[in-house]
Structure formats: C-alpha cells, structure tokens
Design an enzyme around this catalytic site. Structure first.
Site: not given
Ligand code: UD1
Length: 336
Positions: A124, A149, A153
């Site tokens: 990841s 997590y 990895k």
């Molecule tokens: C997360 C995991 C990553 C994993 C990926 C795919 C981390 C820190 N995070 O990545 O390991 O591979 O998911 O499963 O390692 N957001 C909102 N509102 C929401 C949900 C998300 O604003 O309700 C924003 C988050 O703040 C972020 C972006 O959307 O900026 C993407 O979030 P998310 O889909 O959870 O992915 P990551 O955190 O990038």
C-alpha cells in the site's frame, strides 16, 4: 497457468480473478469470508460464465495451503488476504500483526515446500507516510509507519526482501496500491464495505443512495489548491490488470531469487472536493456535505510516480477517476 488468489472474494481480489481469467490464467480462490461475502462468487459466475475453484479456508493454515498448492498445481500466488482497516489496526495491533504477518509467513513456507516461487504481494502507498517529494517514487526512504496497518505492510515487504537476499527460490513483487475505486462495469461485483465505510468513495455512493445521512469532508485547511486532501484514485480494473502484467513478468524472470516493489496508481492527484463534484456530475445527484475536522493520520497530498511499472511492464492506468465514479455508482445502485 494456475494462480492461487488469497482473499479472492475481496474487493481487489475479485476483480483480479476476472482479469486473470480474461488473460487466460486459471484462478483458484482461497478466502475465509472474514471480510467478504459469498455473494461475490455469484457475481464472478455471472461475469465469467463459470465458477472459479474456491476454498473457504483461512490463509494462516499451513497444511491447507500446502494441500491447495499441490491439488491445484499452482504456478503462482497473488496474496490479498489481510486486514485493512487503519482505525481497527490501532485498536487491535496484535490481531493485525498476527493475521497480516502470519498469512504471509505461512504462505512463504508452503510455497517453499511445494516449489512455487512466484508471488505478488498486496502492499500500500501507506508505507510512504507523508512523502517529502511528489510524485512519490519507490526509491523514497520509508519513514516510521503511520499506523499498525502500515507497519504490517512495511514488515511484510521486509520479509520478502530478506528472503530474496537470503537466496531463497522466491520471485516476488510488492505492489504499492494507491486509492482503489470503482467496480466491474457489469455491476456484478464491487466494493462491499461492512458497516460504516471508512473510504471516501463508498461513503459518497452510500450517501447518494440514502443509506448515510451526511457526508463530511475531513478538513479544508490543508496546503492544497482547495484545502482538501489529494489522493491518486485508481480504477480497480486497472489495478487488477496490473497484477496480470506483474505475473507475466514474474513468469518470464530467469533469476531464481528476485524482488521488486512497484507503485500502482494513475500518477494523477485529485482533491476530495473534486471527487465529490465529479460524482455529482456523473450521478446527476449533487451531494451536500459539511466541512469537519481533519481526520487523525491523514496526510495532505500523495500521488504516484508510475514510471517504474510503466517502464518494466508497459502498464498504464487506462481508466480515469470519472469512470471509476460511474462504475462505483452503477454498483451501488445495483445493490438496491
Ligand atoms: C486509506 C488508507 C490506506 C488504504 C486506502 C484504500 C491510510 C492512512 N489510509 O487511504 O492505507 O490503502 O484507504 O483502502 O493509510 N475523506 C473524507 N470524508 C470521508 C472519507 C474520507 O473527507 O467520509 C477524505 C480523507 O480525509 C482523505 C480522502 O477522503 O483525504 C481519502 O480517504 P480514504 O478513502 O479513507 O483513503 P486514504 O485515507 O487515502
């Protein structure tokens, strides 16, 4: 060629089973449904026109792994089976270390015993933490992990590189995924998060479908163009096809001990607001959202340098973020 796909009923695993079959490989699924649904097998049958071989087993069981490798004359393994919730990993570290390290170690032992050298490991982009240079390349020094997590990895990658450094007969790739989105265009398989989704796109599609009340954007004061975080969203079918190309490269690799890590992303970054707005366009359902606090552990910006996978495998993402959102929405609507 017969390919064992651990976690093959999961989100990325199930799409990879489709891509493998389309490329002429014979996938064999091993999945204990700890974070997936048996209905995925029906979706696979609807797409492929046949049911792939399936073992409802846990990937930590050495005897079962050896039996499957032999019975199915396995030539290569794609290892998806792992826990993946960042938040849960911080509450249950032992569960994550036991499962994510335990499955890989059992698999390596079984593969060694059965003389199966080819392995693709699901890593990841989380291993990069907050990158100091963008786009982030595989040569970046890895910081201390930002979650348990992420730590699992990093350790799994180290195990693989140590095995190869020790001259074990292992040919392996770790694929560092960026943010997978979308679904198969048939809407027969897709992402099935349990409970409240953590990830952005499932949360958006569930909100549009009326399952969730309100979408919260986690912070709009990041140092980015619109203040929201930037990620590299890759269509799950592109990601699946990257596994197929990786396998072909492993089969063509003559060195008996070989290991590489590769980013799998699009190379493009998109902000949270761009995703929400594009989703409104493709679905015809503009979404209301509120701006909330930053989510702990989030980083401002990350997107992939994809020159290595492009140069080594000739692979490039073919689908854009818009197509990913269209397919994710079609899938959500198919769930009723
Ligand atoms: C997360 C995991 C990553 C994993 C990926 C795919 C981390 C820190 N995070 O990545 O390991 O591979 O998911 O499963 O390692 N957001 C909102 N509102 C929401 C949900 C998300 O604003 O309700 C924003 C988050 O703040 C972020 C972006 O959307 O900026 C993407 O979030 P998310 O889909 O959870 O992915 P990551 O955190 O990038």
């Amino acid at each position: 060629m017969n390919i064992l796909v651990t976690g093959g009923a999961g989100f990325i695993g199930s799409h990879t089973v489709v891509a493998l079959s389309e490329a002429g490989f014979r996938p064999v699924i091993l999945d204990d449904f700890s974070n997936s649904e048996p209905a995925v097998l029906e979706g696979l049958n609807a797409i492929l026109g046949f049911s792939p071989r399936f073992y409802a087993e846990n990937c930590r069981d050495l005897d079962i792994l050896k039996r499957v490798l032999k019975e199915e004359s396995i030539d290569g393994v794609i290892h998806f089976a792992a826990f993946k919730s960042v938040g849960e990993s911080m509450r249950e570290p032992l569960k994550y270390y036991e499962n994510n390290l335990g499955t890989l170690m059992a698999l390596l032992e079984a593969m060694g015993d059965c003389s199966v050298p080819n392995l693709i490991f699901s890593s990841s982009a989380t291993v990069y933490g907050e990158p100091s240079k963008l786009p982030v390349s595989e040569t970046a020094l890895l910081p201390a992990p930002i979650s348990v997590y992420g730590s699992t990895k990093q350790v799994c990658e180290t195990i693989l590189s140590d095995q190869v450094a020790a001259g074990k007969p292992l040919k392996a790739f770790s694929l560092r995924y960026f943010n997978p989105i979308g679904a198969h265009p048939s809407a027969q398989i897709g992402e099935l998060p349990r409970g409240v989704p953590n990830n952005l796109v499932p949360f958006i599609t569930q909100t549009a479908a009326g399952i969730r009340q309100e979408l919260t954007v986690f912070g709009n004061d990041y140092p980015t163009s619109d203040g929201t975080c930037i990620r590299d969203y890759i269509h799950v079918m592109d990601l699946a096809e990257a596994h197929v190309e990786s396998l072909k490269a492993l089969f063509g690799q003559r060195q008996p001990s070989y290991y590489e890590v590769m980013n799998v992303g699009t190379g493009q970054g998109h902000s949270v607001l761009e995703i929400i707005n594009t989703f409104g366009e493709v679905s015809g359902k503009p979404l209301d959202y509120t701006i909330g606090e930053r989510r702990q552990g989030d980083i401002a910006t990350i997107y992939a340098d994809v020159s290595k996978i492009n140069g080594m495998l000739g692979w490039n993402a073919k689908r854009g973020m818009r197509e990913g959102l269209e397919d994710a929405w079609r899938w959500q609507q198919s769930l009723g």
